[in-house]
Motif scaffolding. Sequence first.
Motif, PDB file in Angstrom:
ATOM      1  N   LEU A  72       0.801  -1.039   0.178  1.00 23.22           N
ATOM      2  CA  LEU A  72       0.085   0.039   0.061  1.00 23.22           C
ATOM      3  C   LEU A  72       0.745   1.152   0.183  1.00 23.22           C
ATOM      4  O   LEU A  72       1.758   1.417   0.813  1.00 23.22           O
ATOM      5  CB  LEU A  72      -0.888   0.165   1.236  1.00 23.22           C
ATOM      6  N   ALA A  73       0.631   2.201  -0.955  1.00 27.28           N
ATOM      7  CA  ALA A  73       1.703   3.312  -1.287  1.00 27.28           C
ATOM      8  C   ALA A  73       0.854   4.747  -1.173  1.00 27.28           C
ATOM      9  O   ALA A  73      -0.334   4.535  -1.733  1.00 27.28           O
ATOM     10  CB  ALA A  73       2.316   3.099  -2.471  1.00 27.28           C
ATOM     11  N   LYS A 106      -3.903   0.749   9.240  1.00 27.60           N
ATOM     12  CA  LYS A 106      -2.186   1.044   9.285  1.00 27.60           C
ATOM     13  C   LYS A 106      -1.844   1.181  10.450  1.00 27.60           C
ATOM     14  O   LYS A 106      -2.491   1.933  11.272  1.00 27.60           O
ATOM     15  CB  LYS A 106      -2.262   2.294   8.091  1.00 27.60           C
ATOM     16  N   ASN A 107      -0.698   0.670  10.610  1.00 29.54           N
ATOM     17  CA  ASN A 107       0.194   0.834  12.059  1.00 29.54           C
ATOM     18  C   ASN A 107       1.507   0.676  11.667  1.00 29.54           C
ATOM     19  O   ASN A 107       2.210  -0.031  10.941  1.00 29.54           O
ATOM     20  CB  ASN A 107      -0.233  -0.436  12.825  1.00 29.54           C
ATOM     21  N   SER A 108       2.181   1.929  12.379  1.00 27.71           N
ATOM     22  CA  SER A 108       3.697   1.979  12.071  1.00 27.71           C
ATOM     23  C   SER A 108       4.372   1.136  13.243  1.00 27.71           C
ATOM     24  O   SER A 108       5.533   1.567  13.563  1.00 27.71           O
ATOM     25  CB  SER A 108       3.858   3.466  11.890  1.00 27.71           C
ATOM     26  N   THR A 118       4.654  -0.674   8.220  1.00 28.96           N
ATOM     27  CA  THR A 118       5.806  -0.250   7.751  1.00 28.96           C
ATOM     28  C   THR A 118       6.983  -0.882   7.782  1.00 28.96           C
ATOM     29  O   THR A 118       7.032  -1.972   8.405  1.00 28.96           O
ATOM     30  CB  THR A 118       6.046   1.193   8.342  1.00 28.96           C
ATOM     31  N   GLU A 119       8.106  -0.506   7.198  1.00 24.43           N
ATOM     32  CA  GLU A 119       9.405  -1.123   7.300  1.00 24.43           C
ATOM     33  C   GLU A 119       9.714  -1.555   8.351  1.00 24.43           C
ATOM     34  O   GLU A 119      10.490  -2.674   8.773  1.00 24.43           O
ATOM     35  CB  GLU A 119      10.477  -0.470   6.503  1.00 24.43           C
ATOM     36  N   GLY A 120       9.701  -1.033   9.687  1.00 25.60           N
ATOM     37  CA  GLY A 120      10.287  -1.124  10.661  1.00 25.60           C
ATOM     38  C   GLY A 120       9.588  -2.202  11.614  1.00 25.60           C
ATOM     39  O   GLY A 120      10.509  -2.966  12.373  1.00 25.60           O
ATOM     40  N   MET A 160       4.961 -13.720  11.591  1.00 23.99           N
ATOM     41  CA  MET A 160       3.779 -14.152  12.333  1.00 23.99           C
ATOM     42  C   MET A 160       2.686 -14.540  11.628  1.00 23.99           C
ATOM     43  O   MET A 160       2.041 -15.148  12.122  1.00 23.99           O
ATOM     44  CB  MET A 160       3.499 -13.017  13.556  1.00 23.99           C
ATOM     45  N   GLY A 161       2.459 -13.934  10.424  1.00 18.26           N
ATOM     46  CA  GLY A 161       1.336 -14.179   9.699  1.00 18.26           C
ATOM     47  C   GLY A 161       1.210 -13.283   8.619  1.00 18.26           C
ATOM     48  O   GLY A 161       1.978 -12.336   8.505  1.00 18.26           O
ATOM     49  N   GLU A 162      -0.047 -13.328   7.834  1.00 12.47           N
ATOM     50  CA  GLU A 162      -0.260 -12.865   6.826  1.00 12.47           C
ATOM     51  C   GLU A 162      -0.642 -11.208   7.133  1.00 12.47           C
ATOM     52  O   GLU A 162      -1.262 -10.812   8.017  1.00 12.47           O
ATOM     53  CB  GLU A 162      -1.597 -13.066   6.032  1.00 12.47           C
ATOM     54  N   CYS A 163       0.120 -10.091   6.408  1.00  9.40           N
ATOM     55  CA  CYS A 163      -0.062  -8.827   6.579  1.00  9.40           C
ATOM     56  C   CYS A 163       0.402  -8.196   5.279  1.00  9.40           C
ATOM     57  O   CYS A 163       0.966  -8.727   4.541  1.00  9.40           O
ATOM     58  CB  CYS A 163       0.829  -8.309   7.969  1.00  9.40           C
ATOM     59  N   GLY A 164      -0.015  -6.892   5.139  1.00  7.26           N
ATOM     60  CA  GLY A 164       0.416  -5.932   4.079  1.00  7.26           C
ATOM     61  C   GLY A 164       1.411  -5.240   4.432  1.00  7.26           C
ATOM     62  O   GLY A 164       1.924  -4.960   5.530  1.00  7.26           O
ATOM     63  N   PHE A 165       2.012  -4.757   3.422  1.00  2.38           N
ATOM     64  CA  PHE A 165       3.236  -3.718   3.533  1.00  2.38           C
ATOM     65  C   PHE A 165       3.092  -2.394   3.379  1.00  2.38           C
ATOM     66  O   PHE A 165       2.593  -2.162   2.032  1.00  2.38           O
ATOM     67  CB  PHE A 165       4.384  -4.285   2.548  1.00  2.38           C
ATOM     68  N   LEU A 166       3.128  -1.409   4.353  1.00  2.00           N
ATOM     69  CA  LEU A 166       2.768  -0.027   3.859  1.00  2.00           C
ATOM     70  C   LEU A 166       4.260   0.457   3.739  1.00  2.00           C
ATOM     71  O   LEU A 166       4.899   0.953   4.591  1.00  2.00           O
ATOM     72  CB  LEU A 166       2.224   0.639   5.163  1.00  2.00           C
ATOM     73  N   ILE A 167       4.367   0.700   2.514  1.00  2.00           N
ATOM     74  CA  ILE A 167       5.794   1.200   2.009  1.00  2.00           C
ATOM     75  C   ILE A 167       6.069   2.639   2.322  1.00  2.00           C
ATOM     76  O   ILE A 167       4.974   3.501   1.791  1.00  2.00           O
ATOM     77  CB  ILE A 167       5.944   0.951   0.465  1.00  2.00           C
TER      78      ILE A 167
END
Length: 307
Positions: free
Chosen positions: A10-11, A167-169, A191-193, A201-208
């Motif tokens: 997600l961008a 969305k969680n950072s 996010t990257e961090g 741990m499991g399926e998640c999305g990447f907030l780029i």
Amino acid sequence: MSKRYRQCILATCCVPWRVDLTLDETQFRAHVRHLIAGGIRDLYTFGTAGEGYAVTERQFDEITRVFLDETQIEGVQTMTGLISLSLPTIIERIERARDMGARRFQISLPSWGNLSDTEVDVFFRETCGRFTDCEFLHYNLLRTHRLITPAEYGVLAQRHPNLVATKNSTTDLERLRGLLTEAPQLQHFITEGGFAEAAMMGECGFLISLANTNLALGRAYFETGKRRDESFLKPVQRESAEIIAELLAFAKAEAHMDGAFDKMFVHLHMPDFPLRLLPPYAGVSGATMERFTRLLDGKYPRWSPAA
């Protein structure tokens, strides 16, 4: 449990402002096309990076129209961000964007004060509950003075079937684990961090975010997360933390808004993309931009667009 939103990158789409603070439509469309050409199929406007907190109603409508027009491409999904102190304003923006064709929205809690439990329930009732033909992602950030807990997400997800993602950072392992176990039907974008740990741990999305500097590296980070390959995930995660720390060390005194840094990442690919933010907020200077470019080229070459 199956997720309500697909696993993806997600961008954000940053907004380029001319000197007179009007939208540079040509640059904006080129930026959106650049992300799509780079393999990103899930895009949003008006997060903190997209200055959703600062735009006027006229600017909101103009940018939303251009964004929805430019993303009428098969396989591309869009979200329209909504940040305001006023819930009625958020509702009105949803109504206008729906008239333009938007059906996915990114919402954040009003940030004037810490919402009570009752007020949180009202907020989600008047967004997710009011617009049942739309899908909603909740952007969970400290600027709102109230973070939704994993357990609260579980309750909200049961109450609102059209709450599909968050969305969680965070980099906190307990919170990451809680998101995936207590609200498993939601797609949680990290996010990257924190993505490396969450992906294990499991399926998640990447907030780029930082990985916008090199979209190929960002895609590799995401795909490796899906395969749970720590040998690639951990070094990329470590480097991302190092780069952010070095960037903030020399740029934080000049700019502090998320959008200032996200526009730097865009500028690496599009040198004519303006670094300015809507006032009173400050973007970085050209000198700071040059210093960041040298940092990547010299010390972290695989994060450079040229890699």
